[in-house]
Write an enzyme that holds these catalytic residues in place. Sequence first.
Site, PDB file in Angstrom:
ATOM      1  CG  ASN A  80       1.015  -3.902   0.573  1.00 30.51           C
ATOM      2  OD1 ASN A  80       0.240  -3.588   1.456  1.00 30.51           O
ATOM      3  ND2 ASN A  80       0.631  -4.070  -0.681  1.00 30.51           N
TER       4      ASN A  80
ATOM      5  CD  GLU B  49       1.491  -1.501  -4.223  1.00 29.43           C
ATOM      6  OE1 GLU B  49       0.965  -0.655  -4.980  1.00 29.43           O
ATOM      7  OE2 GLU B  49       1.082  -2.677  -4.129  1.00 29.43           O
ATOM      8  CG  ASN B  50       8.754   4.045  -5.003  1.00 25.62           C
ATOM      9  OD1 ASN B  50       9.160   4.289  -6.131  1.00 25.62           O
ATOM     10  ND2 ASN B  50       8.960   4.867  -3.994  1.00 25.62           N
TER      11      ASN B  50
ATOM     12  CE1 TYR C 160       4.103   0.764 -10.533  1.00 33.79           C
ATOM     13  CE2 TYR C 160       3.721  -1.333 -11.624  1.00 33.79           C
ATOM     14  CZ  TYR C 160       3.326  -0.035 -11.340  1.00 33.79           C
ATOM     15  OH  TYR C 160       2.160   0.445 -11.864  1.00 33.79           O
TER      16      TYR C 160
ATOM     17  CB  CYS D 114       6.403  -7.901   1.041  1.00 40.77           C
ATOM     18  SG  CYS D 114       6.511  -8.542  -0.628  1.00 40.77           S
TER      19      CYS D 114
ATOM     20  CD  GLU E 115       4.347 -11.050   3.723  1.00 39.81           C
ATOM     21  OE1 GLU E 115       4.417  -9.908   3.216  1.00 39.81           O
ATOM     22  OE2 GLU E 115       3.799 -12.004   3.154  1.00 39.81           O
TER      23      GLU E 115
ATOM     24  CB  CYS F  53       6.891 -13.103  -2.143  1.00 37.23           C
ATOM     25  SG  CYS F  53       8.156 -11.999  -1.466  1.00 37.23           S
TER      26      CYS F  53
ATOM     27  CB  CYS G  28       8.650 -12.407   2.607  1.00 41.83           C
ATOM     28  SG  CYS G  28       8.242 -10.716   2.093  1.00 41.83           S
TER      29      CYS G  28
HETATM   30  N1  THU Z   1       2.747  -8.325  -1.184  1.00 43.01           N
HETATM   31  C1  THU Z   1       2.983  -8.373   0.162  1.00 43.01           C
HETATM   32  O1  THU Z   1       3.029  -7.351   0.840  1.00 43.01           O
HETATM   33  N2  THU Z   1       3.167  -9.590   0.723  1.00 43.01           N
HETATM   34  C2  THU Z   1       3.041 -10.771   0.067  1.00 43.01           C
HETATM   35  O2  THU Z   1       3.151 -11.817   0.692  1.00 43.01           O
HETATM   36  C3  THU Z   1       2.834 -10.790  -1.377  1.00 43.01           C
HETATM   37  C4  THU Z   1       2.698  -9.468  -2.034  1.00 43.01           C
HETATM   38  C5  THU Z   1       2.480  -7.016  -1.784  1.00 43.01           C
HETATM   39  C6  THU Z   1       3.448  -6.520  -2.803  1.00 43.01           C
HETATM   40  C7  THU Z   1       2.582  -5.555  -3.579  1.00 43.01           C
HETATM   41  O3  THU Z   1       2.563  -4.309  -2.899  1.00 43.01           O
HETATM   42  C8  THU Z   1       1.197  -6.150  -3.506  1.00 43.01           C
HETATM   43  O4  THU Z   1       1.223  -7.070  -2.441  1.00 43.01           O
HETATM   44  C9  THU Z   1       0.721  -6.836  -4.769  1.00 43.01           C
HETATM   45  O5  THU Z   1       1.626  -7.783  -5.186  1.00 43.01           O
END
Ligand code: THU
Length: 157
Positions: A62, A64-65, A68, A73, A75, A110, A113
């Site tokens: 993952n 992030e930025n 947000y 993610c 995946e 999620c 994904c």
């Molecule tokens: N996230 C993923 O990378 N994959 C998932 O299946 C669920 C959530 C990330 C998004 C965010 O960077 C962090 O997990 C918390 O939600």
Amino acid sequence: MENKELVIVYTEYDSLQEMPQADRQLMEAAMEATKTAYAPYSHFHVGAAVRLADGTILRGSNQENIAYPSGLCAERTALFSSSAQYPNLAVEALAVVGFHEGAFTEASPCGACRQVMSEYELRFGNEITLFCYLAGGRIRRITGVKSLLPFAFDANL
Ligand code: THU
């Protein structure tokens, strides 16, 4: 009128050791990928790994930025990266795991994904097998996005 029922079939392994070697390697690649997560806001590190039709394994994590919703993610990072690098190779399997407060933890894709996984299945005409790390080191295996995202959108374009 008729009431219908959906049945979801999946498998759980007690541990990584119980898995076939190739699948265990895929999950281990996902675990390794948690180390490259950029998650300064959630502190929840997610690792993913995809296995392509020729056995190639690619990792994602993952990202992030500060704005947000601009983050991505693990995946989708892995899936989009695989398509960008190997556009003609089907995605056979995807593994995902979380890492939080010093320990591996459960993670499951999620909705967005799952939608992207659905597109790869349609595109290459094969089902994707998903491996999710679960609490206590168990692993869930489930094949086919139809079980993860029933009645998915398909415009038939
Ligand atoms: N996230 C993923 O990378 N994959 C998932 O299946 C669920 C959530 C990330 C998004 C965010 O960077 C962090 O997990 C918390 O939600």
